[in-house]
Scaffold this motif. Structure first.
Motif, short mmCIF file in Angstrom:
data_model
loop_
_atom_site.label_atom_id
_atom_site.label_comp_id
_atom_site.label_asym_id
_atom_site.label_seq_id
_atom_site.Cartn_x
_atom_site.Cartn_y
_atom_site.Cartn_z
N LEU A 177 0.83 -1.20 0.00
CA LEU A 177 0.00 0.00 0.00
C LEU A 177 0.87 1.25 0.00
O LEU A 177 1.78 1.38 0.82
CB LEU A 177 -0.88 0.01 1.25
CG LEU A 177 -1.69 -1.25 1.52
CD1 LEU A 177 -2.20 -1.26 2.94
CD2 LEU A 177 -2.83 -1.35 0.53
N LYS A 178 0.59 2.17 -0.90
CA LYS A 178 1.24 3.48 -0.90
C LYS A 178 0.40 4.40 -0.03
O LYS A 178 -0.71 4.79 -0.39
CB LYS A 178 1.33 4.06 -2.32
CG LYS A 178 2.23 3.28 -3.24
CD LYS A 178 3.67 3.59 -2.95
CE LYS A 178 4.55 2.92 -3.99
NZ LYS A 178 5.94 3.11 -3.72
N GLY A 200 -8.68 -20.79 6.76
CA GLY A 200 -7.28 -21.02 6.43
C GLY A 200 -6.31 -19.94 6.90
O GLY A 200 -5.12 -20.04 6.63
N ALA A 201 -6.79 -18.91 7.60
CA ALA A 201 -5.92 -17.83 8.05
C ALA A 201 -4.96 -18.33 9.13
O ALA A 201 -5.38 -18.95 10.10
CB ALA A 201 -6.75 -16.67 8.59
N LEU A 202 -3.67 -18.05 8.95
CA LEU A 202 -2.64 -18.48 9.90
C LEU A 202 -1.94 -17.31 10.58
O LEU A 202 -1.54 -17.41 11.73
CB LEU A 202 -1.60 -19.34 9.18
CG LEU A 202 -2.09 -20.60 8.50
CD1 LEU A 202 -0.97 -21.26 7.71
CD2 LEU A 202 -2.68 -21.56 9.52
N SER A 203 -1.76 -16.21 9.85
CA SER A 203 -1.02 -15.07 10.41
C SER A 203 -1.36 -13.81 9.64
O SER A 203 -1.89 -13.86 8.53
CB SER A 203 0.49 -15.33 10.33
OG SER A 203 0.91 -15.44 8.99
N LYS A 204 -1.01 -12.68 10.25
CA LYS A 204 -1.17 -11.37 9.60
C LYS A 204 -0.17 -10.43 10.22
O LYS A 204 -0.15 -10.25 11.44
CB LYS A 204 -2.59 -10.85 9.79
CG LYS A 204 -2.88 -9.55 9.05
CD LYS A 204 -4.35 -9.17 9.18
CE LYS A 204 -4.63 -7.90 8.42
NZ LYS A 204 -6.05 -7.51 8.54
N GLU A 205 0.70 -9.84 9.39
CA GLU A 205 1.76 -8.96 9.87
C GLU A 205 1.73 -7.65 9.10
O GLU A 205 1.51 -7.63 7.89
CB GLU A 205 3.13 -9.61 9.67
CG GLU A 205 3.31 -10.93 10.37
CD GLU A 205 3.28 -10.83 11.88
OE1 GLU A 205 3.67 -9.78 12.43
OE2 GLU A 205 2.87 -11.81 12.53
N LEU A 206 2.00 -6.56 9.80
CA LEU A 206 2.10 -5.24 9.18
C LEU A 206 3.59 -4.89 9.06
O LEU A 206 4.31 -4.89 10.06
CB LEU A 206 1.39 -4.20 10.05
CG LEU A 206 1.39 -2.77 9.53
CD1 LEU A 206 0.60 -2.68 8.22
CD2 LEU A 206 0.79 -1.84 10.57
N VAL A 249 3.76 0.53 2.84
CA VAL A 249 3.32 -0.34 3.93
C VAL A 249 2.88 -1.65 3.29
O VAL A 249 2.23 -1.64 2.25
CB VAL A 249 2.14 0.30 4.70
CG1 VAL A 249 1.58 -0.63 5.74
CG2 VAL A 249 2.55 1.63 5.31
N GLN A 250 3.24 -2.77 3.91
CA GLN A 250 2.80 -4.05 3.39
C GLN A 250 2.07 -4.81 4.49
O GLN A 250 2.43 -4.73 5.66
CB GLN A 250 3.99 -4.89 2.92
CG GLN A 250 4.67 -4.32 1.72
CD GLN A 250 5.80 -5.21 1.21
OE1 GLN A 250 6.06 -6.28 1.74
NE2 GLN A 250 6.45 -4.75 0.16
N VAL A 251 1.05 -5.52 4.07
CA VAL A 251 0.36 -6.43 4.97
C VAL A 251 0.60 -7.83 4.42
O VAL A 251 0.29 -8.11 3.25
CB VAL A 251 -1.14 -6.12 5.08
CG1 VAL A 251 -1.80 -7.05 6.09
CG2 VAL A 251 -1.36 -4.66 5.46
N LEU A 252 1.20 -8.67 5.23
CA LEU A 252 1.52 -10.03 4.83
C LEU A 252 0.60 -10.99 5.59
O LEU A 252 0.63 -11.04 6.82
CB LEU A 252 2.99 -10.34 5.14
CG LEU A 252 3.53 -11.67 4.65
CD1 LEU A 252 3.46 -11.75 3.12
CD2 LEU A 252 4.96 -11.86 5.12
#
Length: 95
Positions: A10-11, A37-43, A50-53
């Motif tokens: 994200l810009k 199926g969600a295992l993780s979420k990192e900013l 900015v990235q969301v993984l």
């Protein structure tokens, strides 16, 4: 066990990052508890963007999340006024 990662870049102006972090924080727990199926979420934050993984059990789960109400009606709506460009969305398989 195969896993997949959804990376959304994200810009967002530095002045708007606190608001973006609030959107991330607000929807992290609903994502982890309610998304198949969600295992993780990192900013991930750097000067350029900015990235969301997001970690998933499978590529199919990652693709399904992009079509979900949580993503489209909550996350996208919350972030849209903060974006300086269209987000870059990538899905990776991990072996």
């Amino acid at each position: 066990m195969q896993k997949a990662y959804l990376q959304i870049t994200l810009k967002i102006n530095v002045s708007d990052r606190e608001a973006a972090t609030k959107v991330y924080t607000t929807y992290k727990e609903p994502f982890l508890k309610g998304t198949a199926g969600a295992l993780s979420k990192e900013l991930l934050v750097r000067d350029e963007d900015v990235q969301v993984l997001h970690g998933f059990s499978s590529e199919a789960d990652a693709k399904a999340y992009l079509e979900s109400e949580l993503f489209n009606n909550d996350v996208v709506v919350g972030l849209k006024p903060l974006l300086q460009a269209n987000p870059e969305i990538r899905i990776y398989n991990a072996y």
